[in-house]
Motif scaffolding. Structure first.
Motif, PDB file in Angstrom:
ATOM      1  N   LEU A  55      58.277 -31.137  23.734  1.00  0.00           N
ATOM      2  CA  LEU A  55      57.632 -30.070  23.380  1.00  0.00           C
ATOM      3  C   LEU A  55      58.365 -29.535  22.097  1.00  0.00           C
ATOM      4  O   LEU A  55      57.772 -28.909  21.122  1.00  0.00           O
ATOM      5  N   GLY A  56      59.532 -29.471  22.046  1.00  0.00           N
ATOM      6  CA  GLY A  56      60.495 -28.973  20.656  1.00  0.00           C
ATOM      7  C   GLY A  56      60.230 -29.906  19.537  1.00  0.00           C
ATOM      8  O   GLY A  56      60.292 -29.245  18.487  1.00  0.00           O
ATOM      9  N   TRP A  57      59.498 -30.897  19.650  1.00  0.00           N
ATOM     10  CA  TRP A  57      59.459 -31.695  18.575  1.00  0.00           C
ATOM     11  C   TRP A  57      57.837 -31.204  17.808  1.00  0.00           C
ATOM     12  O   TRP A  57      57.722 -31.597  16.644  1.00  0.00           O
ATOM     13  N   LEU A  58      57.225 -30.573  18.708  1.00  0.00           N
ATOM     14  CA  LEU A  58      55.814 -30.297  17.950  1.00  0.00           C
ATOM     15  C   LEU A  58      55.708 -29.120  16.819  1.00  0.00           C
ATOM     16  O   LEU A  58      55.333 -29.216  15.801  1.00  0.00           O
ATOM     17  N   PRO A  59      56.554 -28.058  17.066  1.00  0.00           N
ATOM     18  CA  PRO A  59      56.627 -26.830  15.945  1.00  0.00           C
ATOM     19  C   PRO A  59      56.995 -27.520  14.700  1.00  0.00           C
ATOM     20  O   PRO A  59      56.560 -27.386  13.427  1.00  0.00           O
ATOM     21  N   PRO A  60      58.272 -28.341  14.554  1.00  0.00           N
ATOM     22  CA  PRO A  60      58.542 -29.004  13.300  1.00  0.00           C
ATOM     23  C   PRO A  60      57.547 -29.956  12.901  1.00  0.00           C
ATOM     24  O   PRO A  60      57.292 -29.801  11.542  1.00  0.00           O
ATOM     25  N   LEU A  61      57.001 -30.629  13.548  1.00  0.00           N
ATOM     26  CA  LEU A  61      56.202 -31.621  13.258  1.00  0.00           C
ATOM     27  C   LEU A  61      54.746 -30.831  12.481  1.00  0.00           C
ATOM     28  O   LEU A  61      54.295 -31.309  11.396  1.00  0.00           O
ATOM     29  N   LEU A  62      54.324 -29.737  12.950  1.00  0.00           N
ATOM     30  CA  LEU A  62      53.381 -29.195  12.423  1.00  0.00           C
ATOM     31  C   LEU A  62      53.506 -28.143  11.309  1.00  0.00           C
ATOM     32  O   LEU A  62      52.864 -28.100  10.320  1.00  0.00           O
ATOM     33  N   VAL A  63      54.619 -27.363  11.580  1.00  0.00           N
ATOM     34  CA  VAL A  63      54.976 -26.602  10.421  1.00  0.00           C
ATOM     35  C   VAL A  63      55.459 -27.188   9.137  1.00  0.00           C
ATOM     36  O   VAL A  63      54.827 -26.679   8.020  1.00  0.00           O
ATOM     37  N   ILE A  64      56.318 -28.271   9.251  1.00  0.00           N
ATOM     38  CA  ILE A  64      56.395 -29.028   8.162  1.00  0.00           C
ATOM     39  C   ILE A  64      55.140 -29.772   7.544  1.00  0.00           C
ATOM     40  O   ILE A  64      55.116 -29.712   6.290  1.00  0.00           O
ATOM     41  N   ILE A 334      49.764 -45.998   5.020  1.00  0.00           N
ATOM     42  CA  ILE A 334      48.543 -46.339   5.980  1.00  0.00           C
ATOM     43  C   ILE A 334      47.596 -45.248   5.830  1.00  0.00           C
ATOM     44  O   ILE A 334      46.408 -45.261   5.594  1.00  0.00           O
ATOM     45  N   GLY A 335      48.187 -43.858   6.086  1.00  0.00           N
ATOM     46  CA  GLY A 335      47.440 -42.897   6.029  1.00  0.00           C
ATOM     47  C   GLY A 335      47.218 -42.108   5.035  1.00  0.00           C
ATOM     48  O   GLY A 335      46.481 -40.999   4.733  1.00  0.00           O
ATOM     49  N   GLN A 336      47.563 -42.590   3.543  1.00  0.00           N
ATOM     50  CA  GLN A 336      47.408 -42.042   2.364  1.00  0.00           C
ATOM     51  C   GLN A 336      47.914 -40.562   2.379  1.00  0.00           C
ATOM     52  O   GLN A 336      47.273 -39.808   1.597  1.00  0.00           O
ATOM     53  N   GLY A 337      49.014 -40.325   2.855  1.00  0.00           N
ATOM     54  CA  GLY A 337      49.526 -39.076   2.600  1.00  0.00           C
ATOM     55  C   GLY A 337      48.686 -38.072   3.381  1.00  0.00           C
ATOM     56  O   GLY A 337      48.886 -36.746   3.047  1.00  0.00           O
ATOM     57  N   SER A 338      47.830 -38.374   4.468  1.00  0.00           N
ATOM     58  CA  SER A 338      47.070 -37.288   5.055  1.00  0.00           C
ATOM     59  C   SER A 338      47.484 -36.379   5.928  1.00  0.00           C
ATOM     60  O   SER A 338      48.564 -36.852   6.480  1.00  0.00           O
ATOM     61  N   ARG A 339      47.229 -35.089   6.061  1.00  0.00           N
ATOM     62  CA  ARG A 339      47.699 -34.124   6.747  1.00  0.00           C
ATOM     63  C   ARG A 339      47.506 -34.393   8.533  1.00  0.00           C
ATOM     64  O   ARG A 339      47.724 -34.016   9.271  1.00  0.00           O
ATOM     65  N   ILE A 340      46.357 -35.280   8.369  1.00  0.00           N
ATOM     66  CA  ILE A 340      45.689 -35.434   9.537  1.00  0.00           C
ATOM     67  C   ILE A 340      46.478 -36.289  10.782  1.00  0.00           C
ATOM     68  O   ILE A 340      46.796 -36.106  11.836  1.00  0.00           O
ATOM     69  N   SER A 341      47.306 -36.956  10.127  1.00  0.00           N
ATOM     70  CA  SER A 341      48.226 -37.850  10.577  1.00  0.00           C
ATOM     71  C   SER A 341      49.122 -37.144  11.610  1.00  0.00           C
ATOM     72  O   SER A 341      49.514 -37.468  12.686  1.00  0.00           O
ATOM     73  N   SER A 342      49.958 -36.243  11.168  1.00  0.00           N
ATOM     74  CA  SER A 342      50.671 -35.295  11.861  1.00  0.00           C
ATOM     75  C   SER A 342      49.905 -34.642  13.170  1.00  0.00           C
ATOM     76  O   SER A 342      50.625 -34.516  14.225  1.00  0.00           O
ATOM     77  N   TRP A 343      48.656 -34.158  13.063  1.00  0.00           N
ATOM     78  CA  TRP A 343      48.013 -33.745  14.124  1.00  0.00           C
ATOM     79  C   TRP A 343      47.652 -34.900  15.491  1.00  0.00           C
ATOM     80  O   TRP A 343      47.696 -34.515  16.236  1.00  0.00           O
ATOM     81  N   VAL A 344      47.493 -35.957  14.869  1.00  0.00           N
ATOM     82  CA  VAL A 344      47.239 -36.880  15.521  1.00  0.00           C
ATOM     83  C   VAL A 344      48.373 -37.340  16.411  1.00  0.00           C
ATOM     84  O   VAL A 344      48.560 -37.553  17.725  1.00  0.00           O
ATOM     85  N   THR A 345      49.647 -37.252  15.785  1.00  0.00           N
ATOM     86  CA  THR A 345      51.025 -37.664  16.536  1.00  0.00           C
ATOM     87  C   THR A 345      51.260 -36.610  17.406  1.00  0.00           C
ATOM     88  O   THR A 345      51.720 -36.801  18.605  1.00  0.00           O
ATOM     89  N   ALA A 346      50.875 -35.193  16.989  1.00  0.00           N
ATOM     90  CA  ALA A 346      51.044 -34.311  18.105  1.00  0.00           C
ATOM     91  C   ALA A 346      50.269 -34.606  19.298  1.00  0.00           C
ATOM     92  O   ALA A 346      50.527 -34.215  20.411  1.00  0.00           O
TER      93      ALA A 346
END
Length: 522
Positions: A55-64, A334-346
């Motif tokens: 759970l604590g991993w999610l805010p840094p993942l999405l905020v950054i 792989i993701g060509q620097g996409s923002r979508i990748s972080s949301w999928v990881t979340a």
């Protein structure tokens, strides 16, 4: 319609693919960190620890992801701070020997929250006051020593996770007992083989493939030996058993009364170590990201954003998170620097977090140990093996000294030795630099000021009577020198604005021109 299909093919599919790969690896990685930290007396609470870290991993993942100066930047929980936090947890439990397991667990969680939030605050302050460059004053060999020591802690922590015993230098005999040796030796060998493969081949599927292969090989042996899963769990080969409840079990107000603040205060040195290594490693990783994406980042903005992300994540129970080179490289490739990748990881993180922990009961501890040892070996390979040819012998000795102190005495003692080594390296390096950059005469070095023919003739004729020293380095103090000019009988000291060197000009003859110095414009 064709534009939608093109966008789907060029952005969404690569972004989703990168997010899935990173998410699967990072979930296993998060579980490994939880098993490292919540071990020993509080191992029965490891499921709760996994939930807090996920759970604590999610805010840094999405905020950054949203506010970094590079849209494809990835963050993750970091092994170096987590390794120190594991040492802190062991110290807390040792100081609370008469307390219950629940009290120990709550106190360790409180220490983790406090450490992560403080790290976030330090990031914000450094970024706000543009002080990120301060880390450059720490000698590189000292940083290497800290990271090599971190590698040692990760290797020993991985062995401890697999063997289900605490690793101590003075108690190596226990690890080599036949029943315990069988638990960790195969994982060590597998991690070493994985490191060799990763150093030879560069493909994003090697790491997840090797981790999956570890689990498949483990269960293959279980199948052929016809060993019941219940027996494996009872003997400690598996992470579980866990109940079929949510991993995230938030702390209640009543839990606050179980915190032993004195035990946390006793680990203040460990917290300071986490702060220092986190700042250093973040700035190093930021430079690494710049190399990956081939563009400059706003370092102070990265510090502020990462700081806020860690404050939010820390309040939820997470560990220190910042830029991850491997994940960012995978997303770039792989993701060509996409923002979508972080949301999928979340989304991948949310699956075990909110849909039960029963499946994690079947995760082999050898898989978690292999990941921890692999990261530890990578630190040791870089800072012990490769450093032999990249540093001078004195600098290499400093790296080994800090590593040995951390391995035998502890991380805090290693930090102390590192600080002393930093001062020592500074003194040694600057003692080798001569304070005299140039020794000249007035005939060789003359002003660019346009003078009358008579003055030029006088200066050329009398130039050998003037001795000029151009000085360099830290001579008087580390503070900027005020630029000034003075002329007196027999001594003229001049330093020109915007110059890095100080000039001492000594007149060998007091009657150089029979005129006061003021007669010659500077």
């Amino acid at each position: 319609m064709s534009l939608i299909n093109k966008s789907f093919k060029n952005q969404i599919i690569p972004g989703v693919s990168a997010g899935l790969v990173i998410g699967v690896v990072d979930v296993i990685y998060a579980i490994s960190l939880a098993a490292l930290i919540f071990a020993g007396d509080i191992s029965s609470f490891v499921a709760n620890g996994i939930g807090l870290i996920l759970l604590g991993w999610l805010p840094p993942l999405l905020v950054i992801n949203l506010f970094s100066s590079y849209k494809g930047n990835f963050t993750s929980g970091q092994d170096a701070p987590a390794a120190i936090l594991a040492v802190m947890a062991a110290g807390i439990m040792q100081g609370m020997s008469s307390s219950s397991a629940q009290e120990k667990f709550i106190t360790v969680v409180a220490a983790s929250i406090l450490t992560t939030v403080l790290t976030g605050l330090v990031y914000v302050l450094l970024g706000q006051f543009k002080l990120g460059s301060l880390v450059r004053f720490l000698p590189y060999p000292v940083i290497g020593g800290f990271l090599a020591g971190t590698g040692w802690l990760l290797v020993t922590g991985g062995i401890g996770v697999m063997a289900d015993v605490s690793f101590h230098i003075g108690d190596l005999g226990t690890l080599f007992q036949p029943g315990i040796l069988l638990r960790w030796a195969p994982g060590l060998v597998f991690a070493f083989i994985t490191l060799l493969i990763l150093n030879r081949y560069d493909h994003f599927l090697i790491l997840p493939g090797m981790l999956l292969g570890t689990a498949i090989l483990f269960y293959g042996i279980v199948f052929f030996t016809n060993t019941p899963v219940s027996t494996l769990s009872a003997q400690g080969w598996l992470l579980g058993p866990f109940s079929n409840a949510n991993l995230w079990q938030p702390l209640s107000l009543s839990d606050m009364g179980l915190i032993h603040w004195n035990s946390i205060l006793a680990q203040a040195g460990g917290m300071a170590s986490v702060l220092m290594i986190s700042v250093v490693t973040l700035l190093l990783n930021t430079s690494g990201v710049e190399l990956i994406i081939r563009k400059d980042l706003d370092v102070n903005r990265e510090l502020r954003v990462t700081g806020l992300a860690n404050i939010f994540g820390g309040l939820l129970g997470g560990v220190v998170c910042f830029h991850d080179l491997t994940d960012t490289a995978i997303n770039q490739k792989i993701g060509q620097g996409s923002r979508i990748s972080s949301w999928v990881t979340a989304a991948v993180f949310a699956l075990p977090l909110f849909f039960g922990a029963a499946a994690l009961s079947y995760v082999p501890k050898i898989t978690l140990g292999v990941m921890l040892i692999l990261f530890g070996l990578s630190f040791l390979y870089e800072w012990v093996y490769l450093s032999w040819s990249n540093f001078s012998r004195l600098e290499y000795v400093v790296i080994l000294l800090i590593l040995i102190v951390i391995a035998t005495l502890g991380y805090l003692q290693g930090v102390g030795v590192g600080i002393v080594a930093a001062v020592g390296l500074f003194v040694v390096n600057y003692s080798r630099v001569s304070v005299t950059k140039h020794a000249l005469s007035g005939a060789e070095l003359q002003s660019r000021f346009t003078r009358s023919p008579n003055q030029r003739k006088t200066l050329i004729e009398q130039g050998e009577k003037t001795f000029i020293l151009q000085l360099q380095g830290f001579i008087f103090s580390a503070q900027p020198i005020n630029y000034w000019n003075r002329c007196a009988d027999g001594l003229k000291i001049q330093n020109k604005p915007h110059c890095n060197s100080l000039f001492w000009i000594l007149q060998k003859s007091a009657d150089l021109t029979q005129q006061p110095c003021s007669a010659f414009p500077k």
